[in-house]
Write a protein that holds these residues in place. Structure first.
Motif, PDB file in Angstrom:
ATOM      1  N   HIS A  90      79.253  58.424  -1.560  1.00  0.00           N
ATOM      2  CA  HIS A  90      80.648  58.862  -1.458  1.00  0.00           C
ATOM      3  C   HIS A  90      80.867  60.251  -2.034  1.00  0.00           C
ATOM      4  CE1 HIS A  90      79.957  57.291  -5.424  1.00  0.00           C
ATOM      5  NE2 HIS A  90      81.111  57.773  -5.854  1.00  0.00           N
ATOM      6  N   MET A  91      79.803  60.876  -2.500  1.00  0.00           N
ATOM      7  CA  MET A  91      79.946  62.216  -3.083  1.00  0.00           C
ATOM      8  C   MET A  91      79.192  63.225  -2.237  1.00  0.00           C
ATOM      9  SD  MET A  91      79.414  61.711  -7.110  1.00  0.00           S
ATOM     10  CE  MET A  91      80.398  60.569  -8.047  1.00  0.00           C
ATOM     11  N   THR A  92      79.689  64.462  -2.265  1.00  0.00           N
ATOM     12  CA  THR A  92      78.968  65.520  -1.565  1.00  0.00           C
ATOM     13  C   THR A  92      77.666  65.793  -2.305  1.00  0.00           C
ATOM     14  OG1 THR A  92      79.981  67.243  -2.904  1.00  0.00           O
ATOM     15  CG2 THR A  92      81.126  66.638  -0.860  1.00  0.00           C
ATOM     16  N   VAL A  93      76.830  66.593  -1.674  1.00  0.00           N
ATOM     17  CA  VAL A  93      75.583  67.013  -2.306  1.00  0.00           C
ATOM     18  C   VAL A  93      75.884  67.642  -3.663  1.00  0.00           C
ATOM     19  CG1 VAL A  93      73.760  68.768  -2.122  1.00  0.00           C
ATOM     20  CG2 VAL A  93      74.293  67.290  -0.163  1.00  0.00           C
ATOM     21  N   LEU A  94      76.875  68.508  -3.692  1.00  0.00           N
ATOM     22  CA  LEU A  94      77.242  69.178  -4.945  1.00  0.00           C
ATOM     23  C   LEU A  94      77.717  68.160  -5.987  1.00  0.00           C
ATOM     24  CD1 LEU A  94      77.301  72.124  -5.907  1.00  0.00           C
ATOM     25  CD2 LEU A  94      79.738  72.161  -5.394  1.00  0.00           C
ATOM     26  N   GLY A  95      78.530  67.201  -5.540  1.00  0.00           N
ATOM     27  CA  GLY A  95      79.028  66.156  -6.439  1.00  0.00           C
ATOM     28  C   GLY A  95      77.899  65.319  -7.010  1.00  0.00           C
ATOM     29  N   ASN A  96      76.914  64.992  -6.162  1.00  0.00           N
ATOM     30  CA  ASN A  96      75.754  64.232  -6.616  1.00  0.00           C
ATOM     31  C   ASN A  96      75.017  64.944  -7.735  1.00  0.00           C
ATOM     32  OD1 ASN A  96      74.536  61.681  -5.138  1.00  0.00           O
ATOM     33  ND2 ASN A  96      75.770  62.764  -3.636  1.00  0.00           N
ATOM     34  N   ILE A  97      74.874  66.247  -7.584  1.00  0.00           N
ATOM     35  CA  ILE A  97      74.065  67.003  -8.550  1.00  0.00           C
ATOM     36  C   ILE A  97      74.842  67.284  -9.835  1.00  0.00           C
ATOM     37  CG2 ILE A  97      72.766  69.147  -8.902  1.00  0.00           C
ATOM     38  CD1 ILE A  97      72.292  69.182  -5.879  1.00  0.00           C
ATOM     39  N   THR A  98      76.166  67.446  -9.725  1.00  0.00           N
ATOM     40  CA  THR A  98      76.917  67.863 -10.918  1.00  0.00           C
ATOM     41  C   THR A  98      77.476  66.692 -11.730  1.00  0.00           C
ATOM     42  OG1 THR A  98      78.917  68.111  -9.573  1.00  0.00           O
ATOM     43  CG2 THR A  98      77.610  70.100  -9.971  1.00  0.00           C
ATOM     44  N   ALA A 118      72.353  77.089  -7.436  1.00  0.00           N
ATOM     45  CA  ALA A 118      71.095  77.823  -7.593  1.00  0.00           C
ATOM     46  C   ALA A 118      69.914  76.910  -7.277  1.00  0.00           C
ATOM     47  CB  ALA A 118      70.993  78.371  -9.014  1.00  0.00           C
ATOM     48  N   LEU A 119      69.988  75.643  -7.766  1.00  0.00           N
ATOM     49  CA  LEU A 119      68.913  74.689  -7.485  1.00  0.00           C
ATOM     50  C   LEU A 119      68.799  74.414  -5.992  1.00  0.00           C
ATOM     51  CD1 LEU A 119      69.392  72.093 -10.369  1.00  0.00           C
ATOM     52  CD2 LEU A 119      67.328  73.436  -9.922  1.00  0.00           C
ATOM     53  N   LEU A 120      69.964  74.204  -5.345  1.00  0.00           N
ATOM     54  CA  LEU A 120      69.966  73.928  -3.910  1.00  0.00           C
ATOM     55  C   LEU A 120      69.363  75.097  -3.150  1.00  0.00           C
ATOM     56  CD1 LEU A 120      73.423  72.191  -3.431  1.00  0.00           C
ATOM     57  CD2 LEU A 120      71.180  71.205  -2.975  1.00  0.00           C
ATOM     58  N   GLU A 121      69.714  76.304  -3.574  1.00  0.00           N
ATOM     59  CA  GLU A 121      69.180  77.519  -2.956  1.00  0.00           C
ATOM     60  C   GLU A 121      67.651  77.496  -3.042  1.00  0.00           C
ATOM     61  OE1 GLU A 121      70.202  80.074  -0.551  1.00  0.00           O
ATOM     62  OE2 GLU A 121      71.928  79.624  -1.846  1.00  0.00           O
ATOM     63  N   SER A 122      67.144  77.094  -4.220  1.00  0.00           N
ATOM     64  CA  SER A 122      65.696  77.142  -4.442  1.00  0.00           C
ATOM     65  C   SER A 122      64.940  76.110  -3.607  1.00  0.00           C
ATOM     66  CB  SER A 122      65.379  76.951  -5.922  1.00  0.00           C
ATOM     67  OG  SER A 122      65.580  75.601  -6.276  1.00  0.00           O
ATOM     68  N   VAL A 123      65.629  75.064  -3.133  1.00  0.00           N
ATOM     69  CA  VAL A 123      64.941  74.091  -2.273  1.00  0.00           C
ATOM     70  C   VAL A 123      65.370  74.246  -0.815  1.00  0.00           C
ATOM     71  CG1 VAL A 123      64.671  72.422  -4.141  1.00  0.00           C
ATOM     72  CG2 VAL A 123      66.635  72.229  -2.607  1.00  0.00           C
ATOM     73  N   GLY A 124      66.041  75.366  -0.519  1.00  0.00           N
ATOM     74  CA  GLY A 124      66.400  75.671   0.862  1.00  0.00           C
ATOM     75  C   GLY A 124      67.584  74.888   1.391  1.00  0.00           C
ATOM     76  N   LEU A 125      68.442  74.414   0.494  1.00  0.00           N
ATOM     77  CA  LEU A 125      69.614  73.652   0.956  1.00  0.00           C
ATOM     78  C   LEU A 125      70.917  74.321   0.516  1.00  0.00           C
ATOM     79  CD1 LEU A 125      68.469  69.975   0.277  1.00  0.00           C
ATOM     80  CD2 LEU A 125      68.784  71.063   2.501  1.00  0.00           C
ATOM     81  N   GLY A 126      70.861  75.605   0.293  1.00  0.00           N
ATOM     82  CA  GLY A 126      72.029  76.332  -0.200  1.00  0.00           C
ATOM     83  C   GLY A 126      73.267  76.149   0.664  1.00  0.00           C
ATOM     84  N   GLY A 138      66.082  62.597   5.814  1.00  0.00           N
ATOM     85  CA  GLY A 138      65.429  61.990   4.650  1.00  0.00           C
ATOM     86  C   GLY A 138      64.851  63.028   3.696  1.00  0.00           C
ATOM     87  N   GLY A 139      64.162  64.016   4.280  1.00  0.00           N
ATOM     88  CA  GLY A 139      63.547  65.051   3.453  1.00  0.00           C
ATOM     89  C   GLY A 139      64.584  65.844   2.683  1.00  0.00           C
ATOM     90  N   GLN A 140      65.706  66.133   3.371  1.00  0.00           N
ATOM     91  CA  GLN A 140      66.793  66.861   2.700  1.00  0.00           C
ATOM     92  C   GLN A 140      67.372  66.025   1.575  1.00  0.00           C
ATOM     93  OE1 GLN A 140      69.216  67.631   6.184  1.00  0.00           O
ATOM     94  NE2 GLN A 140      68.553  69.767   6.252  1.00  0.00           N
ATOM     95  N   ARG A 141      67.529  64.712   1.829  1.00  0.00           N
ATOM     96  CA  ARG A 141      68.085  63.828   0.795  1.00  0.00           C
ATOM     97  C   ARG A 141      67.197  63.820  -0.435  1.00  0.00           C
ATOM     98  NH1 ARG A 141      70.006  58.463   4.196  1.00  0.00           N
ATOM     99  NH2 ARG A 141      70.660  59.680   5.989  1.00  0.00           N
ATOM    100  N   GLN A 142      65.878  63.757  -0.204  1.00  0.00           N
ATOM    101  CA  GLN A 142      65.000  63.706  -1.362  1.00  0.00           C
ATOM    102  C   GLN A 142      64.995  65.040  -2.101  1.00  0.00           C
ATOM    103  OE1 GLN A 142      64.307  61.902  -3.569  1.00  0.00           O
ATOM    104  NE2 GLN A 142      62.591  60.629  -2.902  1.00  0.00           N
ATOM    105  N   ARG A 143      65.182  66.146  -1.375  1.00  0.00           N
ATOM    106  CA  ARG A 143      65.277  67.434  -2.057  1.00  0.00           C
ATOM    107  C   ARG A 143      66.535  67.463  -2.933  1.00  0.00           C
ATOM    108  NH1 ARG A 143      64.618  71.921   2.316  1.00  0.00           N
ATOM    109  NH2 ARG A 143      64.703  70.304   3.919  1.00  0.00           N
ATOM    110  N   VAL A 144      67.604  66.849  -2.422  1.00  0.00           N
ATOM    111  CA  VAL A 144      68.818  66.739  -3.248  1.00  0.00           C
ATOM    112  C   VAL A 144      68.529  65.868  -4.471  1.00  0.00           C
ATOM    113  CG1 VAL A 144      71.194  65.886  -3.343  1.00  0.00           C
ATOM    114  CG2 VAL A 144      70.389  67.089  -1.300  1.00  0.00           C
ATOM    115  N   GLY A 145      67.778  64.780  -4.250  1.00  0.00           N
ATOM    116  CA  GLY A 145      67.404  63.897  -5.360  1.00  0.00           C
ATOM    117  C   GLY A 145      66.656  64.653  -6.449  1.00  0.00           C
ATOM    118  N   ILE A 146      65.776  65.557  -6.017  1.00  0.00           N
ATOM    119  CA  ILE A 146      65.018  66.359  -6.991  1.00  0.00           C
ATOM    120  C   ILE A 146      65.971  67.309  -7.726  1.00  0.00           C
ATOM    121  CG2 ILE A 146      63.243  68.129  -7.231  1.00  0.00           C
ATOM    122  CD1 ILE A 146      61.790  66.750  -4.858  1.00  0.00           C
TER     123      ILE A 146
END
Lengths: 244, 223
Positions: A90-98, A118-126, A138-146
């Motif tokens: 229920h949260m955006t990528v940004l919400g998940n990370i913050t 900055a982290l998202l930028e470094s994994v190519g999901l800016g 799936g790969g993008q989700r796991q990059r967000v997980g990292i």
């Protein structure tokens, strides 16, 4: 330093971990190999306090995971990445990370978001900061997980079969990021089935078999004929993995 | 036979009656929502004794007729404690408690429907149990619960008609009075029924709009 001392864990009658001793020094990359059911994931779940120990002790930088008061401090020092991502849908990528940096580390929102971007930028999901997990591959989700784990600035990164749910192409995406983190000196405990990758990035390889730690050797020695390969179980496991 | 006719003014009377039902519905739904969710939070924290008591009370409330509960509060409480209970008070207490019992069940099952993986993902990063509930479980549980919740509220709106039995002059009671005066049951009860229908439809429509907003981003709609 993560210190695992004589750890025992059983689910009912089934013994999963049977007296594990393991030490991980800051800066090390340690891979844990072993067949399914050998206790690899359970070991990670014991280190981050998701499972209660039946015996022994685990400390993360002197904080005892088994004591509720110290567990919170221990958890702040380690970041976990899950096999099935476990993102908050229920949260955006940004919400998940913050979420954790804001709630647990009490960081100001603006600062937490800047770090996350900055982290998202470094994994190519800016550009995907405002997407929801369901909109990602799936790969993008796991990059967000990292990124979510890294946003807590952990001293230790615990990776629990982070590529098992991904196809080879997506696996490559994620492994590339882990290789980069390893180069940057991130301490990692890496549970995996990717033997070749473990060989490339690990300083040490640990082999679990039926809840016991069978081998704990520097990577080179682990793959040497007179080192880890001298153990029949290891040789058997590696030959099976390579056939696949 | 002037007084026996069904006039336009009678529609105003009926609308006033509906106003009583809606006011009671809104008040008891709000109180029930607050109490039901509070009970669910007690259960989430597994508070000993209190959790069991709440589950037992909600079982009693769910498994007995609302009309019996209403009689118990309106006739029983004054008899036992020698206090005065007005019809409106009795109706408010009964319907609030009854709504709370059902909302408790919906909230508990909604929280339990969220996978353990979500709790674990939040706990390993050091979130407290409250923070997990507030930021991870509650928003997802709300999206899950909103469907059953709307169904419950539509039903609770109809249940408010029971208060006419203890003398609250609501839509059903006014319908009853008009029926006696006009002796045109078909016209009167059709009008009464249509008014309940319109109110229920309104609740359902508002609920669906709310539901769509809550679920807009959720994975299980596939986006």
């Amino acid at each position: 330093m993560i210190k695992v001392e004589n750890v025992k864990k059983a689910f009912g009658q089934t013994t999963v971990l049977d007296g594990i001793d393991l030490t991980i020094e800051p800066g090390e990359v340690v891979s844990i190999l072993g067949s399914s059911g050998s206790g690899k994931s359970t070991l990670i779940r014991c280190i981050n306090g998701l499972e209660k120990l039946n015996g022994g002790q685990i400390t993360v930088d002197e904080f005892d995971v088994g004591k509720p008061r110290e567990l919170a401090e221990a958890r702040k020092r380690s970041g976990t990445v899950f096999q099935l991502f476990n993102l908050y849908p229920h949260m955006t990528v940004l919400g998940n990370i913050t979420l954790a940096p804001i709630e647990v580390l009490k960081k100001p929102r603006a600062e937490a978001e800047a770090t996350a971007l900055a982290l998202l930028e470094s994994v190519g999901l800016g550009s995907r900061a405002d997407a929801y997990p369901a909109q990602l591959s799936g790969g993008q989700r796991q990059r967000v997980g990292i990124c979510r784990a890294l946003a807590m600035q952990p001293r230790y990164l615990l990776l629990d079969e982070v590529t098992s749910a991904l196809d080879p192409e997506m696996t490559a995406e994620v492994l590339a990021i882990l290789a980069k983190l390893a180069q940057e000196g991130t301490t990692m405990l890496f549970v995996t089935h990717e033997v070749e990758f473990a060989r490339q990035i690990s300083d040490r390889i640990v082999f679990l078999d039926k809840g016991r730690l069978l081998v704990d050797l520097p990577t080179k020695e682990f793959f040497a004929a007179d080192g880890g390969m001298a153990q029949p179980r290891v040789a058997q496991f590696l030959s099976k993995m390579r056939k696949d | 036979m002037r007084f026996a006719d069904f006039t336009a003014f009678d529609l105003v009377l009926l609308a006033q009656g509906l106003g009583v039902n809606i006011a009671l519905f809104l008040a008891t739904s709000l109180i029930g929502l607050v109490i039901g969710i509070a009970w669910a939070i007690v259960r989430y924290y597994r508070v000993p004794v209190l959790s069991e008591v709440i589950t037992f009370v909600s079982e009693l409330l769910k498994n007995s007729p609302v009309l019996v509960q209403l009689f118990l509060v309106f006739f029983g409480l004054p008899g036992l404690f020698h206090i005065r209970v007005t019809p409106v008070t009795a109706a408010t207490i009964t319907l609030s408690a009854n709504t709370a019992a059902f909302i408790y069940v919906i909230a508990v099952s909604a929280i339990e429907s969220i996978g353990r993986d979500q709790i674990e993902a939040a706990r390993v990063f050091g979130l407290t149990r409250w923070q997990v509930l507030r930021h991870v479980l509650a928003p997802q549980a709300a999206a899950f619960a909103v469907g059953p919740l709307i169904a419950l509220l539509v039903n609770q709106l109809q249940v408010t008609s029971l208060i006419s039995v203890i003398g609250v002059v609501d839509l059903t009671k006014i319908g009853n009075i008009l029926n006696m005066r006009t002796l045109k049951p078909f016209v009167v009860w059709t009008a009464v029924g249509l008014l309940y229908y319109a109110a229920a439809k309104l609740v359902a429509l508002l609920g669906t709009r709310f539901e769509n907003r809550l679920r807009a981003h959720s994975a299980w709609r596939g986006l």
